[in-house]
Design an enzyme around this catalytic site. Structure first.
Site, PDB file in Angstrom:
ATOM      1  CE  LYS A  64      -5.901 -15.793 -32.869  1.00 20.49           C
ATOM      2  NZ  LYS A  64      -4.757 -16.663 -33.260  1.00 20.49           N
ATOM      3  CB  SER A 324      -7.639 -14.059 -25.348  1.00 15.03           C
ATOM      4  OG  SER A 324      -8.481 -15.194 -25.294  1.00 15.03           O
TER       5      SER A 324
END
Length: 425
Positions: A64, A324
Site C-alpha cells: 500500500k 500483498s
C-alpha cells in the site's frame, strides 16, 4: 469468473505504461524492492515454478505504501497545506500515514473501533492523528468523507484513483524485471487497486514484447464482489460475510478498477476460509514467512487447484504469487494456525462421554498413545449440558499427522466402545 481478454489491447482505462514508469521513480524514494522466494513445495503442488513476491516484507508491511506515496506526491502545495485524510482498518492507513510523514503532510486516519491494536499503534507511530469511528469500514469511510468536507483535507482513496493505481503498478514492473520469463501472476483482490495496477503494467509491457502474461485475481469467497460485478457488467455491491481476510473485504469494486480488471485480467477465482488458513500454515511452515490472510489468498488458490499451470512451451514458465501484506494481529494468527491445522486434518477436538468411574481418563490416554496421537489439551467435566449423573464429558484436543492418521484416531476410539464427537474449531 473468466473474462474475455485481448492481451494486445492498449491502452487500458487506467494509467499507461509511461505513467507507471514515471511513478516508479517516485515510489522508489520510499519503497524497497522486495525479495522473491522460490517455493519448492508449491512448485511440486502446481507442476510449474512458483515464486513468491514478498510484499509482506515491504516498509509498513504491505504494498500500500506504493500507491499512497505516489498519490500524495502528486498533491499541490495548497493541497498539502490542507492535510490528508484516509479511512482504513490497517494497511492503507499505515501507507498513508507513512507517506504523509515522509512528505511533511499532516494526516488524519479514521479506523474502525474494533481495529487490531498493532495496526492502530503502527499508524499512530507514523505520526498520524488516529480517530476511531464506526464498527465497520463503510461507516469509517463515511466519517472520513465527512471530515474531508468539513475541514478541506484531501481524501486519499484506497484503490479507486489513477495515481494510486499507477503506484501499485510499479510492483508489476518490478516483477517483470526480476522474473523476465513470468507467465502467470496471481494477485489478491479487494477493491482492485493492486491488480488493476499490476495488470495495466504487465499487459502493456507484454503487448510491446509480443507475448502473453496471464493475470489471475483471487478473492475471499465471503467477500467476492468481482465475480458478481463481472457477471453483471458493472460494479455491483454485495453483502459481506465475516472473513479472516479482512484486508480485502470490500463490498463494491472501484469504478476505474472494475474497467481495468474487466479488460485486462484473465480470471477471478475465490477461496474459502479453510483454503486461506491452510495457505497461512504452509507459508509459515514451508516458507518461514508471516503473511496476513488477505496477502495469502494467491497461495490459497494454488493449493486449492484453482490456478492452472502455464502451458507455453515444453516446460511451464514461472508463476508469481504476490504476498500483498504481512500485518497480522498475533491473536488472529494464533486462531488461524489452529484453524489451518484442523483444515489440514492435523488437529482435532473430540468430545467423548465417559462413565463416571475411576480409570476412564487413563484408558483414553492409553488408546491415543497406542496410535501415536499427541494430546495437546484435555477438559474433563461433570457439568456439561445433557450429562447424566453417571456421566462425565472429556474434550480432548489431539495433534495428528494428516487425514489417514486422523481417521485412525477416531476409528480406534470407536472400536474401543466410545462414541467420539468431532467439535469445530
Amino acid at each position: 469468473m473468466d473474462t474475455a481478454t485481448d492481451p494486445t489491447r492498449t491502452p487500458f482505462a487506467g494509467p499507461g505504461l509511461d505513467e507507471i514508469e514515471a511513478a516508479r521513480a517516485i515510489v522508489a524514494r520510499v519503497a524497497q524492492p522486495t525479495p522473491l522466494e522460490t517455493s519448492r513445495y508449491l512448485t511440486d503442488v502446481l507442476g510449474a515454478p512458483v515464486i513468491l513476491k514478498c510484499e509482506n516484507l515491504q516498509r509498513t508491511g504491505s504494498y500500500k505504501i506504493r500507491g499512497a506515496y505516489h498519490r500524495l506526491s502528486k498533491l499541490t502545495a495548497e493541497e498539502r497545506a490542507r492535510g490528508v485524510v484516509a479511512a482504513s482498518a490497517g494497511n492503507h492507513a499505515q501507507g498513508v500515514a507513512f507517506a504523509a510523514r515522509e512528505l511533511g503532510i499532516h494526516a488524519t486516519i479514521f479506523m474502525p473501533v474494533g481495529v487490531a491494536i498493532p495496526k492502530f499503534q503502527a499508524t499512530r507511530a507514523y505520526g498520524a492523528d488516529v480517530v476511531l469511528s464506526g464498527s465497520i469500514v463503510d461507516e469509517t469511510l463515511r466519517a472520513a468523507a465527512d471530515f474531508a468536507a468539513e475541514t478541506g483535507a484531501v481524501l486519499i482513496p484506497p484503490f479507486d484513483h489513477r495515481d494510486v493505481i499507477a503506484g501499485q503498478g510499479t510492483l508489476g514492473l518490478e516483477i517483470l524485471d526480476e522474473v523476465p520469463g513470468v507467465e502467470t501472476i496471481v494477485v489478491p483482490i479487494g477493491g482492485g487497486g493492486l491488480i488493476s495496477g499490476v495488470a495495466s503494467a504487465v499487459k502493456q509491457r507484454a503487448a510491446q514484447e509480443g507475448r502473453t502474461i496471464r493475470v489471475i485475481g483471487v478473492q475471499a469467497a465471503n467477500a467476492a464482489a468481482y465475480p458478481a460485478s463481472l457477471a453483471a457488467g458493472e460494479p455491483t455491491e454485495i453483502g459481506l460475510v465475516a472473513t479472516i481476510a479482512d484486508g480485502i473485504a470490500v463490498s463494491k469494486p472501484g469504478a476505474l478498477n472494475f474497467e481495468i480488471i474487466r479488460d485486462a485480467v484473465d480470471a477471478v477465482v475465490t477461496v474459502t476460509e479453510d483454503d486461506i488458513a491452510r495457505a497461512l500454515l504452509v507459508l509459515l511452515e514451508r516458507a518461514k514467512l508471516v503473511v496476513e490472510p488477505a496477502g495469502a489468498v494467491g497461495v490459497a488458490a494454488i493449493l486449492a487447484g484453482l490456478i492452472p499451470a502455464p502451458e507455453n512451451g515444453a516446460e511451464p514458465g514461472p508463476v508469481v504469487a504476490i504476498l500483498s501484506g504481512g500485518n497480522i494481529d498475533p491473536l488472529l494468527m494464533q486462531r488461524v494456525i489452529a484453524h489451518g491445522l484442523a483444515a489440514s486434518d492435523r488437529y482435532l477436538r473430540l468430545s467423548i462421554m465417559l462413565p463416571d468411574r475411576p480409570g476412564q481418563l487413563a484408558r483414553i490416554a492409553e488408546i491415543l498413545a497406542g496410535v501415536n496421537a499427541n494430546v495437546v489439551e484435555v477438559l474433563h467435566t461433570r457439568h456439561g449440558n445433557g450429562l447424566q449423573l453417571s456421566q462425565v464429558e472429556l474434550v480432548v484436543s489431539v495433534e495428528t499427522r494428516g487425514t489417514e492418521h486422523r481417521q485412525q484416531v477416531i476409528q480406534v476410539l470407536r472400536s474401543a466402545g466410545y462414541d467420539p464427537v468431532l467439535e469445530e474449531e
